[in-house]
Design an enzyme around this catalytic site. Structure first.
Site, PDB file in Angstrom:
ATOM      1  CE1 TYR A 161      -3.568   2.680   0.647  1.00 45.72           C
ATOM      2  CE2 TYR A 161      -2.193   3.366   2.481  1.00 45.72           C
ATOM      3  CZ  TYR A 161      -3.259   3.597   1.628  1.00 45.72           C
ATOM      4  OH  TYR A 161      -3.999   4.755   1.753  1.00 45.72           O
ATOM      5  CB  ALA A 163       5.248   0.261  -2.478  1.00 44.19           C
TER       6      ALA A 163
HETATM    7  N1  NAP Z   1      -9.224   7.268   5.031  1.00 41.74           N
HETATM    8  C1  NAP Z   1      -7.913   7.400   5.238  1.00 41.74           C
HETATM    9  O1  NAP Z   1      -7.440   7.390   6.391  1.00 41.74           O
HETATM   10  C2  NAP Z   1      -6.991   7.639   4.055  1.00 41.74           C
HETATM   11  C3  NAP Z   1      -5.726   8.201   4.292  1.00 41.74           C
HETATM   12  C4  NAP Z   1      -4.873   8.419   3.216  1.00 41.74           C
HETATM   13  C5  NAP Z   1      -5.276   8.110   1.928  1.00 41.74           C
HETATM   14  N2  NAP Z   1      -6.501   7.548   1.726  1.00 41.74           N
HETATM   15  C6  NAP Z   1      -6.880   7.218   0.352  1.00 41.74           C
HETATM   16  O2  NAP Z   1      -8.086   7.881   0.043  1.00 41.74           O
HETATM   17  C7  NAP Z   1      -8.724   7.204  -1.041  1.00 41.74           C
HETATM   18  C8  NAP Z   1     -10.205   7.091  -0.742  1.00 41.74           C
HETATM   19  O3  NAP Z   1     -10.372   6.240   0.380  1.00 41.74           O
HETATM   20  P1  NAP Z   1     -11.435   6.553   1.546  1.00 41.74           P
HETATM   21  O4  NAP Z   1     -10.677   6.917   2.755  1.00 41.74           O
HETATM   22  O5  NAP Z   1     -12.468   7.476   1.061  1.00 41.74           O
HETATM   23  O6  NAP Z   1     -11.995   5.082   1.809  1.00 41.74           O
HETATM   24  P2  NAP Z   1     -13.332   4.366   1.329  1.00 41.74           P
HETATM   25  O7  NAP Z   1     -14.521   5.050   1.903  1.00 41.74           O
HETATM   26  O8  NAP Z   1     -13.115   2.934   1.647  1.00 41.74           O
HETATM   27  O9  NAP Z   1     -13.354   4.603  -0.241  1.00 41.74           O
HETATM   28  C9  NAP Z   1     -12.644   3.805  -1.160  1.00 41.74           C
HETATM   29  C10 NAP Z   1     -13.315   3.935  -2.514  1.00 41.74           C
HETATM   30  O10 NAP Z   1     -12.572   3.185  -3.477  1.00 41.74           O
HETATM   31  C11 NAP Z   1     -13.470   2.370  -4.217  1.00 41.74           C
HETATM   32  N3  NAP Z   1     -12.837   1.140  -4.668  1.00 41.74           N
HETATM   33  C12 NAP Z   1     -12.128   0.251  -3.937  1.00 41.74           C
HETATM   34  N4  NAP Z   1     -11.770  -0.791  -4.701  1.00 41.74           N
HETATM   35  C13 NAP Z   1     -12.258  -0.559  -5.947  1.00 41.74           C
HETATM   36  C14 NAP Z   1     -12.236  -1.274  -7.169  1.00 41.74           C
HETATM   37  N5  NAP Z   1     -11.652  -2.478  -7.276  1.00 41.74           N
HETATM   38  N6  NAP Z   1     -12.836  -0.718  -8.251  1.00 41.74           N
HETATM   39  C15 NAP Z   1     -13.458   0.484  -8.168  1.00 41.74           C
HETATM   40  N7  NAP Z   1     -13.505   1.203  -7.041  1.00 41.74           N
HETATM   41  C16 NAP Z   1     -12.929   0.684  -5.935  1.00 41.74           C
HETATM   42  C17 NAP Z   1     -14.598   2.049  -3.230  1.00 41.74           C
HETATM   43  O11 NAP Z   1     -15.808   1.778  -3.922  1.00 41.74           O
HETATM   44  P3  NAP Z   1     -16.511   0.354  -4.079  1.00 41.74           P
HETATM   45  O12 NAP Z   1     -16.203  -0.436  -2.849  1.00 41.74           O
HETATM   46  O13 NAP Z   1     -17.969   0.702  -4.237  1.00 41.74           O
HETATM   47  O14 NAP Z   1     -15.928  -0.217  -5.318  1.00 41.74           O
HETATM   48  C18 NAP Z   1     -14.736   3.380  -2.498  1.00 41.74           C
HETATM   49  O15 NAP Z   1     -15.585   4.244  -3.200  1.00 41.74           O
HETATM   50  C19 NAP Z   1      -7.996   5.860  -1.177  1.00 41.74           C
HETATM   51  O16 NAP Z   1      -7.123   5.912  -2.285  1.00 41.74           O
HETATM   52  C20 NAP Z   1      -7.198   5.752   0.108  1.00 41.74           C
HETATM   53  O17 NAP Z   1      -6.020   4.986  -0.063  1.00 41.74           O
HETATM   54  C21 NAP Z   1      -7.377   7.325   2.765  1.00 41.74           C
END
Ligand code: NAP
Length: 264
Positions: A161, A163
């Protein structure tokens, strides 16, 4: 305010495409892009959630929406997205979808780790190649990459992740320079822990003062066109500054301990 909205529409409209729009930060991107009067294509796997959001945005803001329930880890995802949007001018691409696997790398399933790379790194790269070219040809547009503060250090139990997020950081920062003469704004953001479903799926604790996804999305849209990298939240800025000066073995040991602390 209305002048800011009209500038946003001119630069990044008439359509935006947001991946991972079914929850968390991506859903908030969709909401705040819609509030700026730009139509949105919502991409994720959970159709019911996307449809509900699309209906709400159309009713409350008057924008147009298109829903694509597509798994970004499938081999034909780009063809399907291109086919479903070839009549639209996408002026803003938000590469937001992503997930983590919290486990020692060798104990995890290889298939899941490959999917992680597909969704977190390969899909943003391929979408950017496709939509970025059209933006460059029009001499106008914006591309956002959602990286993470995990990009600034190697993180034991999040090896792949962290990376993948470092890949996005390097990739996006290089594109910001390449696309600057073509009037295409590229912004890489590095959020820290944010109050979304990611927290449950990563099996970590909700910290006190955790950032809200709405603030991450709003701040990002405000920064677009002004800088190439942005870390939302002062605590995350301090953490990332420390990780840049600490020697790398110490950095990754501390990052691993922090992750364990958040899991206890
Ligand atoms: N929350 C944190 O603490 C945090 C911190 C740093 C960075 N981030 C980054 O922020 C971004 C958004 O995450 P979030 O925090 O909002 O979490 P989240 O609520 O779990 O959202 C993740 C989103 O990615 C989609 N997704 C996952 N796998 C997928 C696939 N195979 N195909 C299409 N869509 C997919 C999910 O939709 P479906 O399940 O409906 O497909 C969901 O809409 C991510 O890149 C995460 O790494 C989050």
């Amino acid at each position: 305010m209305s002048q800011l909205i009209s500038e946003f529409q001119q630069k990044y409209g008439p359509w935006a495409l947001v991946t991972g729009a079914s929850s968390g930060i991506g859903e908030q991107f969709a909401r705040h892009i819609a509030l700026r009067g730009v139509n949105v294509v919502l991409v994720a796997r959970r159709l019911a959630r996307l449809t509900r959001l699309a209906n709400e945005l159309r009713e409350t803001t008057g924008i147009q929406t298109r829903v694509l329930n597509i798994d970004l880890s499938t081999p034909d995802f780009l063809q399907r997205i291109e086919a479903a949007t070839n009549d639209l001018q996408i002026g803003l691409l938000v590469n937001n979808a992503g997930f983590t696997i919290t486990q020692d790398f060798l104990d995890s399933f290889l298939d899941n780790q490959v999917k992680l790379l597909d969704v977190n790194a390969k899909a943003p790269m391929m979408l950017t190649h496709s939509f970025g070219r059209k933006m460059r040809d029009r001499n106008c547009g914006g591309i956002v990459f959602v990286s993470s503060i995990a990009a600034f250090s190697a993180v034991p139990r999040w090896a792949n992740y962290a990376a993948s997020k470092a890949y996005l950081m390097q990739f996006g920062e290089a594109l910001a320079v390449e696309l600057n003469p073509h009037n295409v704004d590229v912004l890489v953001i590095a959020p820290g822990t944010t109050d979304t479903e990611f927290i449950e799926s990563a099996e970590i604790e909700r910290e006190v003062n955790i950032m809200q996804p709405e603030d991450v999305a709003k701040q990002t849209l405000e920064k677009l066109g002004k800088t190439a990298t942005y870390i939302p939240g002062w605590r995350n800025r301090v953490l990332s500054a420390l990780s840049r000066v600490a020697p790398s073995p110490i950095n990754s040991m501390l990052a691993g301990r922090l992750l364990r602390f958040l899991q206890d």
